[in-house]
Design a protein around this motif. Structure first.
Motif, PDB file in Angstrom:
ATOM      1  N   LYS A 206       0.584  -1.193  -0.154  1.00  0.00           N
ATOM      2  CA  LYS A 206       0.084   0.117  -0.005  1.00  0.00           C
ATOM      3  C   LYS A 206       1.009   1.533  -0.357  1.00  0.00           C
ATOM      4  O   LYS A 206       0.474   2.180  -0.761  1.00  0.00           O
ATOM      5  CB  LYS A 206      -0.971  -0.015   1.186  1.00  0.00           C
ATOM      6  CG  LYS A 206      -2.048  -1.027   1.088  1.00  0.00           C
ATOM      7  CD  LYS A 206      -3.210  -1.032   2.552  1.00  0.00           C
ATOM      8  CE  LYS A 206      -4.322  -1.837   2.341  1.00  0.00           C
ATOM      9  NZ  LYS A 206      -4.460  -1.561   3.339  1.00  0.00           N
ATOM     10  N   SER A 210       0.735   3.797  -2.423  1.00  0.00           N
ATOM     11  CA  SER A 210       0.169   5.640  -2.501  1.00  0.00           C
ATOM     12  C   SER A 210       0.411   6.487  -2.337  1.00  0.00           C
ATOM     13  O   SER A 210       0.353   7.448  -3.163  1.00  0.00           O
ATOM     14  CB  SER A 210       0.009   5.453  -0.406  1.00  0.00           C
ATOM     15  OG  SER A 210       1.822   5.696  -0.319  1.00  0.00           O
ATOM     16  N   THR A 214      -0.831   9.187  -5.990  1.00  0.00           N
ATOM     17  CA  THR A 214       0.286  10.563  -5.551  1.00  0.00           C
ATOM     18  C   THR A 214       0.396  11.252  -6.967  1.00  0.00           C
ATOM     19  O   THR A 214       0.047  11.919  -7.496  1.00  0.00           O
ATOM     20  CB  THR A 214       1.061  10.411  -4.489  1.00  0.00           C
ATOM     21  OG1 THR A 214       0.777  10.343  -3.291  1.00  0.00           O
ATOM     22  CG2 THR A 214       1.041  11.910  -4.417  1.00  0.00           C
ATOM     23  N   GLU A 227      -4.945  18.192  -0.719  1.00  0.00           N
ATOM     24  CA  GLU A 227      -5.525  16.925  -1.977  1.00  0.00           C
ATOM     25  C   GLU A 227      -4.601  15.996  -2.379  1.00  0.00           C
ATOM     26  O   GLU A 227      -5.220  14.739  -1.892  1.00  0.00           O
ATOM     27  CB  GLU A 227      -6.017  17.733  -3.125  1.00  0.00           C
ATOM     28  CG  GLU A 227      -7.318  17.482  -4.175  1.00  0.00           C
ATOM     29  CD  GLU A 227      -8.266  16.736  -3.233  1.00  0.00           C
ATOM     30  OE1 GLU A 227      -8.740  16.806  -2.342  1.00  0.00           O
ATOM     31  OE2 GLU A 227      -9.382  15.215  -3.891  1.00  0.00           O
ATOM     32  N   LYS A 229      -2.454  14.391  -0.362  1.00  0.00           N
ATOM     33  CA  LYS A 229      -1.855  13.395   0.980  1.00  0.00           C
ATOM     34  C   LYS A 229      -3.275  12.557   1.052  1.00  0.00           C
ATOM     35  O   LYS A 229      -3.223  11.426   2.151  1.00  0.00           O
ATOM     36  CB  LYS A 229      -1.814  15.091   1.848  1.00  0.00           C
ATOM     37  CG  LYS A 229      -1.764  14.179   3.467  1.00  0.00           C
ATOM     38  CD  LYS A 229      -1.415  15.094   4.465  1.00  0.00           C
ATOM     39  CE  LYS A 229      -0.685  14.309   5.778  1.00  0.00           C
ATOM     40  NZ  LYS A 229      -0.136  15.261   6.577  1.00  0.00           N
ATOM     41  N   ARG A 230      -4.911  13.710   1.146  1.00  0.00           N
ATOM     42  CA  ARG A 230      -5.898  12.826   1.573  1.00  0.00           C
ATOM     43  C   ARG A 230      -5.792  11.430   0.379  1.00  0.00           C
ATOM     44  O   ARG A 230      -6.408  10.593   1.009  1.00  0.00           O
ATOM     45  CB  ARG A 230      -7.397  13.609   1.008  1.00  0.00           C
ATOM     46  CG  ARG A 230      -8.259  13.555   1.301  1.00  0.00           C
ATOM     47  CD  ARG A 230      -9.596  14.336   0.762  1.00  0.00           C
ATOM     48  NE  ARG A 230      -9.068  14.206  -0.192  1.00  0.00           N
ATOM     49  CZ  ARG A 230     -10.387  13.398  -1.051  1.00  0.00           C
ATOM     50  NH1 ARG A 230     -10.483  12.163  -0.775  1.00  0.00           N
ATOM     51  NH2 ARG A 230      -9.914  13.287  -2.530  1.00  0.00           N
ATOM     52  N   ILE A 231      -5.703  12.030  -0.947  1.00  0.00           N
ATOM     53  CA  ILE A 231      -5.493  10.415  -2.252  1.00  0.00           C
ATOM     54  C   ILE A 231      -4.671   9.299  -0.825  1.00  0.00           C
ATOM     55  O   ILE A 231      -4.967   8.272  -1.568  1.00  0.00           O
ATOM     56  CB  ILE A 231      -5.191  11.233  -3.469  1.00  0.00           C
ATOM     57  CG1 ILE A 231      -6.195  12.456  -3.766  1.00  0.00           C
ATOM     58  CG2 ILE A 231      -5.131  10.113  -4.421  1.00  0.00           C
ATOM     59  CD1 ILE A 231      -6.300  12.832  -4.671  1.00  0.00           C
ATOM     60  N   LEU A 233      -3.916   8.686   2.429  1.00  0.00           N
ATOM     61  CA  LEU A 233      -3.823   8.500   3.369  1.00  0.00           C
ATOM     62  C   LEU A 233      -5.369   7.463   3.289  1.00  0.00           C
ATOM     63  O   LEU A 233      -5.583   6.512   3.942  1.00  0.00           O
ATOM     64  CB  LEU A 233      -4.703   9.859   4.077  1.00  0.00           C
ATOM     65  CG  LEU A 233      -3.326  10.419   4.946  1.00  0.00           C
ATOM     66  CD1 LEU A 233      -3.820  11.508   5.763  1.00  0.00           C
ATOM     67  CD2 LEU A 233      -2.285   8.828   6.002  1.00  0.00           C
ATOM     68  N   GLU A 234      -6.192   7.463   2.045  1.00  0.00           N
ATOM     69  CA  GLU A 234      -7.317   6.600   1.629  1.00  0.00           C
ATOM     70  C   GLU A 234      -6.852   5.419   1.758  1.00  0.00           C
ATOM     71  O   GLU A 234      -7.184   4.516   2.095  1.00  0.00           O
ATOM     72  CB  GLU A 234      -7.701   7.602   0.383  1.00  0.00           C
ATOM     73  CG  GLU A 234      -9.764   7.215   0.778  1.00  0.00           C
ATOM     74  CD  GLU A 234     -10.111   7.717  -0.691  1.00  0.00           C
ATOM     75  OE1 GLU A 234     -10.729   9.690  -0.182  1.00  0.00           O
ATOM     76  OE2 GLU A 234     -10.144   7.021  -1.623  1.00  0.00           O
ATOM     77  N   ILE A 235      -5.705   5.139   0.368  1.00  0.00           N
ATOM     78  CA  ILE A 235      -5.161   3.511  -0.002  1.00  0.00           C
ATOM     79  C   ILE A 235      -4.134   3.462   1.382  1.00  0.00           C
ATOM     80  O   ILE A 235      -4.071   1.753   0.997  1.00  0.00           O
ATOM     81  CB  ILE A 235      -3.825   4.414  -0.856  1.00  0.00           C
ATOM     82  CG1 ILE A 235      -4.976   4.680  -2.100  1.00  0.00           C
ATOM     83  CG2 ILE A 235      -3.542   2.873  -1.574  1.00  0.00           C
ATOM     84  CD1 ILE A 235      -4.059   5.113  -3.605  1.00  0.00           C
ATOM     85  N   GLU A 237      -4.673   3.581   4.486  1.00  0.00           N
ATOM     86  CA  GLU A 237      -5.067   2.383   5.014  1.00  0.00           C
ATOM     87  C   GLU A 237      -5.694   1.485   5.870  1.00  0.00           C
ATOM     88  O   GLU A 237      -5.392   0.227   5.330  1.00  0.00           O
ATOM     89  CB  GLU A 237      -7.703   2.812   4.949  1.00  0.00           C
ATOM     90  CG  GLU A 237      -8.187   3.414   6.104  1.00  0.00           C
ATOM     91  CD  GLU A 237      -9.665   3.920   5.379  1.00  0.00           C
ATOM     92  OE1 GLU A 237     -10.035   5.022   4.766  1.00  0.00           O
ATOM     93  OE2 GLU A 237     -10.372   3.064   5.273  1.00  0.00           O
TER      94      GLU A 237
END
Ligand code: AMP
Length: 281
Positions: A206, A210, A214, A227, A229-231, A233-235, A237
């Protein structure tokens, strides 16, 4: 291939090599051993650039914190020597601690890496780590007096801080950054991967995923760090993420990515193993 365990043997070799081969170049590849294909790519790059390649194998105690894995760090001397020999290394330097640190720690010269670069990211959770890195790297530079030294982009903060030392102290050494080597599925190779189970290795994928996400987001035109970082961090998880940061080459946070001067770093723990990866953009 010659193998030296004492600083004296190494210095004698270097003095003789330099006097007999005044126009030839020496490349240094500093490592902590437990060699894998990542290290091998540094060795191959040194062989391509330099006439004589010297590899150091030394688990440096001063860069480990009190609660870190110094005593457990994998040590594989015989396998490392075999790899170096096969790779055409000219000299392996594998000293005991007393050779590199003959004095009690209270009598040693120590270093202060620049705080702005050393107290962030890795330095936040590993205080003093980069002081120990600079201490051993400068000792090795002074013993070997290489023309070029080879460092992996995998340890991005280390590479930038070593480059800074070379600049600030006017060291006559060229630092050659080498790209991250990964396994077939994308996991950045690391000696610490040996601590992971098969399931852990799958989880660890992962991390590179991630960074790939990015890259794709950047290609789609997204520039804002938040934005991106948000993408990512979703991966990530399910993993224990220590940090995901977007910084410039002075390691200061960027609100927006800037082409050719951005570094995206991620550190996460899988099965308790701290894994690093990054993207130079
Ligand atoms: P180490 O033995 O972990 O201190 O690493 C020695 C050198 O090898 C450092 O310059 C690292 O950045 C580099 N290195 C470690 N893993 C990799 C990798 N997967 N790809 C490229 N270089 C690496």
């Amino acid at each position: 291939m010659q193998v030296f365990t004492t600083t004296q043997e190494l210095r004698e070799f270097i003095a003789q090599y330099k006097s007999q081969n005044p126009t030839k170049t020496i490349g240094l590849v500093p490592t902590m051993g437990a060699l894998h294909k990542g290290h091998l790519s540094l060795i191959e790059t040194s062989r391509a650039h330099c006439d004589c390649t010297i590899v150091s194998l030394f688990v440096n105690p001063t860069q480990f914190g009190a609660n870190e894995d110094f005593s457990q760090y994998p040590r594989k001397k015989e396998a490392d020597l075999h790899i170096c020999n096969k790779a055409g290394v000219n000299v392996v330097f594998m000293p005991e601690i007393e050779q590199m640190y003959p004095l009690d720690s209270t009598l040693q010269i120590t270093f202060n890496a620049p705080k702005a670069m050393a107290n962030v990211l890795e330095g936040k959770t590993r205080p003093g780590h980069f002081n120990g890195v600079l201490q051993i790297v400068l000792k090795l530079f002074n013993l070997v007096r290489p023309n070029k030294a080879f460092f992996g982009q995998k340890d991005a903060q280390q590479l930038l801080i070593v480059q800074k030392m070379v600049q600030d102290l006017f060291l006559p050494i060229q630092i050659i950054p080498c790209p991250i080597v990964r396994n077939e599925e994308g996991l950045a190779l690391s000696s610490r991967n040996a601590y992971l189970s098969a399931n852990g290795i799958q989880q660890a994928l992962k991390i590179s995923a991630s960074l790939n996400a990015t890259t794709k987001a950047i290609m789609r035109g997204i520039k804002e760090s938040q934005e991106l970082k948000r993408i990512a961090l979703e991966i990530l998880e399910g993993l224990e993420v220590e940090y995901f940061e977007i910084v410039n080459h002075e390691l200061q946070p960027l609100e927006q990515i800037q082409k050719d001067s951005t570094l995206i770093l991620v550190v996460a723990r899988v099965e308790g193993v701290r894994l690093l990866d990054n993207l130079w953009f």
